[in-house]
Design a protein around this motif. Structure first.
Motif, PDB file in Angstrom:
ATOM      1  N   ALA A   1       0.826  -1.206   0.000  1.00  0.00           N
ATOM      2  CA  ALA A   1       0.000   0.000   0.000  1.00  0.00           C
ATOM      3  C   ALA A   1       0.858   1.253   0.000  1.00  0.00           C
ATOM      4  CB  ALA A   1      -0.932  -0.011   1.214  1.00  0.00           C
ATOM      5  N   GLY A   2       1.924   1.247   0.803  1.00  0.00           N
ATOM      6  CA  GLY A   2       2.830   2.400   0.814  1.00  0.00           C
ATOM      7  C   GLY A   2       3.518   2.596  -0.519  1.00  0.00           C
ATOM      8  N   GLY A   3       3.936   1.487  -1.141  1.00  0.00           N
ATOM      9  CA  GLY A   3       4.559   1.588  -2.459  1.00  0.00           C
ATOM     10  C   GLY A   3       3.603   2.122  -3.506  1.00  0.00           C
ATOM     11  N   GLU A   4       2.342   1.732  -3.411  1.00  0.00           N
ATOM     12  CA  GLU A   4       1.353   2.223  -4.380  1.00  0.00           C
ATOM     13  C   GLU A   4       1.147   3.728  -4.236  1.00  0.00           C
ATOM     14  OE1 GLU A   4      -2.112   3.558  -6.259  1.00  0.00           O
ATOM     15  OE2 GLU A   4      -1.859   3.522  -4.077  1.00  0.00           O
ATOM     16  N   GLN A   5       1.096   4.217  -3.006  1.00  0.00           N
ATOM     17  CA  GLN A   5       0.899   5.645  -2.783  1.00  0.00           C
ATOM     18  C   GLN A   5       2.068   6.454  -3.338  1.00  0.00           C
ATOM     19  OE1 GLN A   5      -1.853   7.288  -1.410  1.00  0.00           O
ATOM     20  NE2 GLN A   5      -2.754   5.282  -1.744  1.00  0.00           N
ATOM     21  N   ILE A   6       3.282   5.985  -3.096  1.00  0.00           N
ATOM     22  CA  ILE A   6       4.466   6.672  -3.640  1.00  0.00           C
ATOM     23  C   ILE A   6       4.466   6.604  -5.159  1.00  0.00           C
ATOM     24  CG2 ILE A   6       6.983   6.641  -3.712  1.00  0.00           C
ATOM     25  CD1 ILE A   6       6.946   5.513  -0.868  1.00  0.00           C
ATOM     26  N   PHE A   7       4.151   5.444  -5.690  1.00  0.00           N
ATOM     27  CA  PHE A   7       4.126   5.247  -7.139  1.00  0.00           C
ATOM     28  C   PHE A   7       3.083   6.147  -7.787  1.00  0.00           C
ATOM     29  CE2 PHE A   7       3.675   2.667 -11.044  1.00  0.00           C
ATOM     30  CZ  PHE A   7       5.016   2.414 -11.301  1.00  0.00           C
TER      31      PHE A   7
ATOM     32  N   TYR B   1      -3.305   3.457 -20.614  1.00  0.00           N
ATOM     33  CA  TYR B   1      -2.397   3.943 -19.576  1.00  0.00           C
ATOM     34  C   TYR B   1      -2.943   3.616 -18.179  1.00  0.00           C
ATOM     35  CZ  TYR B   1       0.875   7.171 -17.286  1.00  0.00           C
ATOM     36  OH  TYR B   1       1.861   7.726 -16.499  1.00  0.00           O
ATOM     37  N   GLY B   2      -4.207   3.913 -17.963  1.00  0.00           N
ATOM     38  CA  GLY B   2      -4.799   3.636 -16.661  1.00  0.00           C
ATOM     39  C   GLY B   2      -4.879   2.152 -16.369  1.00  0.00           C
ATOM     40  N   LEU B   3      -5.209   1.351 -17.393  1.00  0.00           N
ATOM     41  CA  LEU B   3      -5.308  -0.097 -17.209  1.00  0.00           C
ATOM     42  C   LEU B   3      -3.957  -0.706 -16.872  1.00  0.00           C
ATOM     43  CD1 LEU B   3      -7.386  -2.426 -17.385  1.00  0.00           C
ATOM     44  CD2 LEU B   3      -6.657  -2.755 -19.758  1.00  0.00           C
ATOM     45  N   VAL B   4      -2.915  -0.229 -17.529  1.00  0.00           N
ATOM     46  CA  VAL B   4      -1.572  -0.739 -17.280  1.00  0.00           C
ATOM     47  C   VAL B   4      -1.141  -0.438 -15.844  1.00  0.00           C
ATOM     48  CG1 VAL B   4       0.867  -0.378 -17.839  1.00  0.00           C
ATOM     49  CG2 VAL B   4      -0.774  -0.759 -19.666  1.00  0.00           C
ATOM     50  N   PHE B   5      -1.363   0.795 -15.390  1.00  0.00           N
ATOM     51  CA  PHE B   5      -0.959   1.166 -14.033  1.00  0.00           C
ATOM     52  C   PHE B   5      -1.808   0.464 -12.976  1.00  0.00           C
ATOM     53  CE2 PHE B   5       1.676   4.283 -15.923  1.00  0.00           C
ATOM     54  CZ  PHE B   5       2.554   4.734 -14.947  1.00  0.00           C
ATOM     55  N   LEU B   6      -3.016   0.075 -13.322  1.00  0.00           N
ATOM     56  CA  LEU B   6      -3.880  -0.589 -12.356  1.00  0.00           C
ATOM     57  C   LEU B   6      -3.554  -2.079 -12.218  1.00  0.00           C
ATOM     58  CD1 LEU B   6      -6.365  -0.402 -10.455  1.00  0.00           C
ATOM     59  CD2 LEU B   6      -7.787  -0.930 -12.457  1.00  0.00           C
ATOM     60  N   LEU B   7      -3.256  -2.749 -13.337  1.00  0.00           N
ATOM     61  CA  LEU B   7      -3.124  -4.201 -13.328  1.00  0.00           C
ATOM     62  C   LEU B   7      -1.689  -4.710 -13.461  1.00  0.00           C
ATOM     63  CD1 LEU B   7      -6.182  -5.239 -15.545  1.00  0.00           C
ATOM     64  CD2 LEU B   7      -6.060  -5.025 -13.053  1.00  0.00           C
ATOM     65  N   VAL B   8      -0.858  -4.066 -14.261  1.00  0.00           N
ATOM     66  CA  VAL B   8       0.484  -4.597 -14.518  1.00  0.00           C
ATOM     67  C   VAL B   8       1.361  -4.641 -13.268  1.00  0.00           C
ATOM     68  CG1 VAL B   8       2.624  -4.221 -15.809  1.00  0.00           C
ATOM     69  CG2 VAL B   8       0.420  -4.022 -16.969  1.00  0.00           C
ATOM     70  N   PRO B   9       1.380  -3.604 -12.408  1.00  0.00           N
ATOM     71  CA  PRO B   9       2.157  -3.750 -11.162  1.00  0.00           C
ATOM     72  C   PRO B   9       1.669  -4.908 -10.300  1.00  0.00           C
ATOM     73  CG  PRO B   9       1.647  -1.447 -11.558  1.00  0.00           C
ATOM     74  CD  PRO B   9       0.856  -2.238 -12.551  1.00  0.00           C
ATOM     75  N   GLY B  10       0.353  -5.137 -10.288  1.00  0.00           N
ATOM     76  CA  GLY B  10      -0.173  -6.285  -9.551  1.00  0.00           C
ATOM     77  C   GLY B  10       0.331  -7.593 -10.138  1.00  0.00           C
TER      78      GLY B  10
ATOM     79  N   ALA C   1      -0.031  -9.426  -2.176  1.00  0.00           N
ATOM     80  CA  ALA C   1       0.465  -8.150  -2.695  1.00  0.00           C
ATOM     81  C   ALA C   1      -0.338  -7.646  -3.898  1.00  0.00           C
ATOM     82  CB  ALA C   1       1.949  -8.275  -3.048  1.00  0.00           C
ATOM     83  N   PRO C   2      -0.650  -8.479  -4.915  1.00  0.00           N
ATOM     84  CA  PRO C   2      -1.444  -7.973  -6.048  1.00  0.00           C
ATOM     85  C   PRO C   2      -2.821  -7.464  -5.649  1.00  0.00           C
ATOM     86  CG  PRO C   2      -0.404 -10.042  -6.620  1.00  0.00           C
ATOM     87  CD  PRO C   2      -0.163  -9.846  -5.172  1.00  0.00           C
ATOM     88  N   PHE C   3      -3.531  -8.198  -4.793  1.00  0.00           N
ATOM     89  CA  PHE C   3      -4.848  -7.749  -4.350  1.00  0.00           C
ATOM     90  C   PHE C   3      -4.749  -6.447  -3.565  1.00  0.00           C
ATOM     91  CE2 PHE C   3      -6.805 -12.155  -4.796  1.00  0.00           C
ATOM     92  CZ  PHE C   3      -7.634 -11.756  -5.829  1.00  0.00           C
ATOM     93  N   THR C   4      -3.703  -6.320  -2.754  1.00  0.00           N
ATOM     94  CA  THR C   4      -3.512  -5.077  -1.999  1.00  0.00           C
ATOM     95  C   THR C   4      -3.267  -3.908  -2.936  1.00  0.00           C
ATOM     96  OG1 THR C   4      -2.572  -6.326  -0.144  1.00  0.00           O
ATOM     97  CG2 THR C   4      -2.138  -3.966  -0.203  1.00  0.00           C
ATOM     98  N   TRP C   5      -2.431  -4.120  -3.945  1.00  0.00           N
ATOM     99  CA  TRP C   5      -2.145  -3.059  -4.902  1.00  0.00           C
ATOM    100  C   TRP C   5      -3.419  -2.595  -5.612  1.00  0.00           C
ATOM    101  CZ3 TRP C   5       2.123  -0.260  -6.599  1.00  0.00           C
ATOM    102  CH2 TRP C   5       1.920   0.463  -7.775  1.00  0.00           C
ATOM    103  N   ILE C   6      -4.187  -3.542  -6.128  1.00  0.00           N
ATOM    104  CA  ILE C   6      -5.400  -3.182  -6.876  1.00  0.00           C
ATOM    105  C   ILE C   6      -6.416  -2.507  -5.961  1.00  0.00           C
ATOM    106  CG2 ILE C   6      -7.346  -4.130  -8.179  1.00  0.00           C
ATOM    107  CD1 ILE C   6      -5.487  -6.320  -9.185  1.00  0.00           C
ATOM    108  N   ALA C   7      -6.570  -3.017  -4.731  1.00  0.00           N
ATOM    109  CA  ALA C   7      -7.538  -2.430  -3.806  1.00  0.00           C
ATOM    110  C   ALA C   7      -7.160  -1.006  -3.440  1.00  0.00           C
ATOM    111  CB  ALA C   7      -7.640  -3.291  -2.547  1.00  0.00           C
ATOM    112  N   VAL C   8      -5.896  -0.771  -3.117  1.00  0.00           N
ATOM    113  CA  VAL C   8      -5.447   0.584  -2.752  1.00  0.00           C
ATOM    114  C   VAL C   8      -5.534   1.512  -3.956  1.00  0.00           C
ATOM    115  CG1 VAL C   8      -3.474   1.946  -1.947  1.00  0.00           C
ATOM    116  CG2 VAL C   8      -3.968  -0.264  -0.909  1.00  0.00           C
TER     117      VAL C   8
END
Length: 320
Positions: free
Chosen positions: A27-33, A49-58, A106-113
């Motif tokens: 979650a902290g990494g997502e906020q900084i990113f 662009y939005g889809l890539v940033f939402l799903l690819v890091p996950g 981690a992926p679910f946390t990224w997408i949720a945040v």
């Protein structure tokens, strides 16, 4: 990556604490990113662009979870080297499910945040032409078509500021609703699976705690023992090479011995073993009398496949 590996190891050993730390770090990494890297292009690339940033890091975090989980390579090595007979297909599926459980945190946390922040979703949806978004835009503009919808995440549009903010607020609300629904569904699924695992546990709660403590201690000790003995062997070989003298004999386990303790552990009520190493020690052949020493505790019950409640048994216990 080293910090991610440490937290992943903790997650394997202490599920609640480790998953919490892993989720907080993600979650902290997502906020900084989101605040430093993300910048919606406000053109026809908004959706991609939005889809890539939402799903690819996950997806990257999911693959990293697989890579850093030693049980992944333990399972893969066994199948690739023809050791699949050491465990049944049901056991392999159970272990694979356990690997996915850890890797998906981690992926679910990224997408949720990311959904709760709403930035990625706003950029993604303003790049689409689906009817709900267009209807939302037209409703806030008195039926005037929104030809510049992709410009809404950025300033400098011909649309009034209040109308633009109304559309973005509506999209952010949708994003946050999806985020909370995702969190609730994951928590509910986790609770149901935990209850199911506890109900199907073949051992008592106190024995389960003892088994978990043993698995953790064995995992830590085997790491130190492996490093210590490898260092001794390397020092002996280097001394023999540089001083050109006969090396002193050092007894090391054979390849078959390593295979026995490196295979996936299958729980069985026939023998009360707490790991493959425990089973090897209790059942290995005695050289003095040529007899096989049987386990000290034997049950007359039938063998069972590895239950889900014992997922800690093989969690990063042995080196790859």
């Amino acid at each position: 990556m080293d910090k991610f590996r440490v937290v992943l190891n903790i997650a394997n050993k202490q599920s609640n604490l480790g998953f919490g730390l892993l989720a907080l770090m993600t979650a902290g990494g997502e906020q900084i990113f989101s605040s430093v890297v993300f910048s919606c292009p406000c053109n026809e690339l908004n959706f991609i662009y939005g889809l890539v940033f939402l799903l690819v890091p996950g997806l990257a975090l999911l693959l990293l979870g697989y890579i850093l989980n030693k049980k992944t390579w333990k399972l893969l090595t066994g199948f690739c080297q023809g050791q699949a007979k050491l465990c049944s297909c049901r056991t392999a599926v159970t272990v694979l499910f356990q690997i996915n459980t850890t890797a998906l945190v981690a992926p679910f946390t990224w997408i949720a945040v990311a959904l709760l922040s709403g930035n990625y979703y706003e950029c993604l949806m303003t790049g689409t032409k689906i009817s709900p978004v267009q209807h939302l835009c037209e409703r806030n503009h008195s039926k005037v078509p929104c030809e510049n919808l992709h410009r809404f995440p950025c300033r400098g549009t011909s649309v009034r500021q209040t109308d633009r903010e109304d559309v973005l607020l509506a999209l952010k609300a949708q994003s946050q609703i999806l985020g909370w629904l995702l969190i609730a569904s994951v928590m509910l699924s986790s609770l149901l699976l935990t209850c199911l695992a506890r109900c199907s546990s073949p051992i008592s709660y106190l024995q389960l705690k003892f088994w978990r403590a043993y698995a953790q201690e064995e995992g830590e000790l085997i790491e130190s023992y492996t490093a210590k003995n490898a260092k001794e062997l390397a020092q002996r070989n280097l001394q023999s090479f540089f001083h050109q003298k006969q090396a002193e004999p050092i007894l090391t386990p054979s390849t078959k011995d390593w295979e026995k303790i490196s295979s996936l552990y299958k729980f069985s009520t026939k023998g009360q073993f707490y790991s493959t190493l425990h089973r090897y020690v209790e059942t290995r052949e005695e050289c003095e009398d040529g007899m096989m020493r049987m386990a000290s505790i034997v049950s007359s019950e039938s063998a069972d496949d590895h239950p889900a409640v014992l997922q800690f048994v093989d969690d990063c216990t042995f080196p790859v």
